[in-house]
Design an enzyme around this catalytic site. Sequence first.
Site, PDB file in Angstrom:
ATOM      1  N   CYS A 131       0.992  -1.289   0.097  1.00  0.00           N
ATOM      2  CA  CYS A 131       0.062  -0.109  -0.063  1.00  0.00           C
ATOM      3  C   CYS A 131       0.837   1.373   0.025  1.00  0.00           C
ATOM      4  CB  CYS A 131      -1.093   0.126   1.106  1.00  0.00           C
ATOM      5  SG  CYS A 131      -2.200  -1.251   1.368  1.00  0.00           S
ATOM      6  N   LYS A 196      -8.722  -0.010   9.906  1.00  0.00           N
ATOM      7  CA  LYS A 196      -8.758  -0.991   8.819  1.00  0.00           C
ATOM      8  C   LYS A 196      -7.827  -2.176   9.471  1.00  0.00           C
ATOM      9  CE  LYS A 196      -7.480  -2.047   4.175  1.00  0.00           C
ATOM     10  NZ  LYS A 196      -7.025  -1.493   2.760  1.00  0.00           N
ATOM     11  N   ARG A 218       0.431  -7.236   5.091  1.00  0.00           N
ATOM     12  CA  ARG A 218       0.105  -5.949   5.542  1.00  0.00           C
ATOM     13  C   ARG A 218       0.168  -5.603   6.874  1.00  0.00           C
ATOM     14  NH1 ARG A 218      -1.134  -4.914   0.293  1.00  0.00           N
ATOM     15  NH2 ARG A 218      -3.191  -5.621  -0.642  1.00  0.00           N
ATOM     16  N   GLU A 234      -6.939   5.350  16.438  1.00  0.00           N
ATOM     17  CA  GLU A 234      -6.863   5.569  15.173  1.00  0.00           C
ATOM     18  C   GLU A 234      -7.913   6.653  14.638  1.00  0.00           C
ATOM     19  OE1 GLU A 234      -4.631   5.013  12.801  1.00  0.00           O
ATOM     20  OE2 GLU A 234      -3.445   3.182  13.192  1.00  0.00           O
ATOM     21  N   LYS A 249     -13.340  -1.383   9.028  1.00  0.00           N
ATOM     22  CA  LYS A 249     -13.140  -2.442   8.035  1.00  0.00           C
ATOM     23  C   LYS A 249     -12.556  -3.606   8.342  1.00  0.00           C
ATOM     24  CE  LYS A 249     -11.201  -2.978   3.465  1.00  0.00           C
ATOM     25  NZ  LYS A 249     -10.396  -2.132   2.451  1.00  0.00           N
TER      26      LYS A 249
HETATM   27  C1  PBG Z   1      -6.624  -2.067   0.051  1.00  0.00           C
HETATM   28  C2  PBG Z   1      -7.862  -2.144   0.130  1.00  0.00           C
HETATM   29  C3  PBG Z   1      -8.440  -3.584   0.613  1.00  0.00           C
HETATM   30  C4  PBG Z   1      -9.653  -3.642   0.384  1.00  0.00           C
HETATM   31  C5  PBG Z   1     -10.083  -2.423  -0.152  1.00  0.00           C
HETATM   32  N1  PBG Z   1      -9.127  -1.633  -0.239  1.00  0.00           N
HETATM   33  C6  PBG Z   1      -7.907  -4.691   1.042  1.00  0.00           C
HETATM   34  C7  PBG Z   1      -6.345  -5.262   1.082  1.00  0.00           C
HETATM   35  O1  PBG Z   1      -5.966  -5.757   0.224  1.00  0.00           O
HETATM   36  O2  PBG Z   1      -5.599  -4.727   2.144  1.00  0.00           O
HETATM   37  C8  PBG Z   1     -10.701  -4.730   0.662  1.00  0.00           C
HETATM   38  C9  PBG Z   1     -12.164  -4.637   0.435  1.00  0.00           C
HETATM   39  C10 PBG Z   1     -12.661  -5.995   0.243  1.00  0.00           C
HETATM   40  O3  PBG Z   1     -12.250  -6.931   0.723  1.00  0.00           O
HETATM   41  O4  PBG Z   1     -13.795  -5.988  -0.153  1.00  0.00           O
HETATM   42  N2  PBG Z   1      -6.505  -0.506  -0.312  1.00  0.00           N
END
Ligand code: PBG
Length: 326
Positions: A131, A196, A218, A234, A249
């Site tokens: 990322c 997240k 990650r 956060e 999330k």
């Molecule tokens: C990373 C990102 C991810 C999701 C949305 N943006 C996950 C990731 O690979 O870390 C996951 C969304 C989903 O699982 O529906 N920018």
Amino acid sequence: MALFPQVRPRRLRRSDGLRRLVRETRLSPEQFVLPLFVIPGRGQKQPIASMPGVFRLSPDLCAEQARAAKSLGLGGLLLFGVPPEKDATGSSGRDPQGLVPQAVRAIKEAVPELPIATDVCLCDYTDHGHCGVLRNGTVDNDATLPLLVEQALSQARAGADIVAPSDMMDGRVAAIRRGLDEAGFEYTAILSYAAKFSSSFYGPFREAAQNSPKQGDRKGYQMDPANGREALREVALDIEEGADMVMVKPAIAYLDVVRAVRDRFEVPVWAYNVSGEYSMIRAAATNGWIDGERAMLETLTGIRRAGADTVVTYFAAEAARLLAGA
Ligand code: PBG
């Protein structure tokens, strides 16, 4: 407090009408945001094997999908780019003519009033799948920030209403806010993926977006699933930095976090009903093990009951259609 037999909670459960009358949590389409995966070309529609019913779409078909979203009354769309070419710094994500800006323009032309959010993160655009940019094998937080700002700006210039950083770098909300304001985009909102978690439930998304990390994972930037207090920290930091809205999330395994954020902060709270949560219900329903429609509505109700104002969900259109028929 009066007790049985004076008190009989079942009195209010006797009919559909009574149950409907006393229902505490209601679902309606404007609470749902539909994610879209953007690919190049025209008339392109690719299925995603691990997410039956979800497709990658070229910008023109995104606009068509947006028209459908509008007529279903959905709250908005959330866009992800799936570029064919990736590099070390994710440069295609910063291209003003890139996939997401193209799709935003096409959608805004078709349905100007439908709110559009765009994902801000390098992972869909980097060849290593992380990322942020790498230095000595780890993601370099501070070197990533200006790249995220540039990406957000290319989306804001195309007409995105909301930019949604999902990268989990420290300090990115402040950096993006400053960058937007300096460029005259003081009314572009920031939805921060504030809490997240590093989750197994992103599996199908990584097929959809083709963004799995080639090496490592990650966990150095996404949160440990065990940490609820840290999630609140956060969220507090991101609001302090200028986030207009915050996201938790995934949703289902983190409903306590959704509730705690709702109780403690005043900004709108979003929850992301992620790909794995979608695919589990789909798979079980396909096997005849659960009633897919009921499981979908029950899940969305649970996320709303936990306190989410808005739910990002691959079920958005289907749920809206069901609710309209009900
Ligand atoms: C990373 C990102 C991810 C999701 C949305 N943006 C996950 C990731 O690979 O870390 C996951 C969304 C989903 O699982 O529906 N920018």
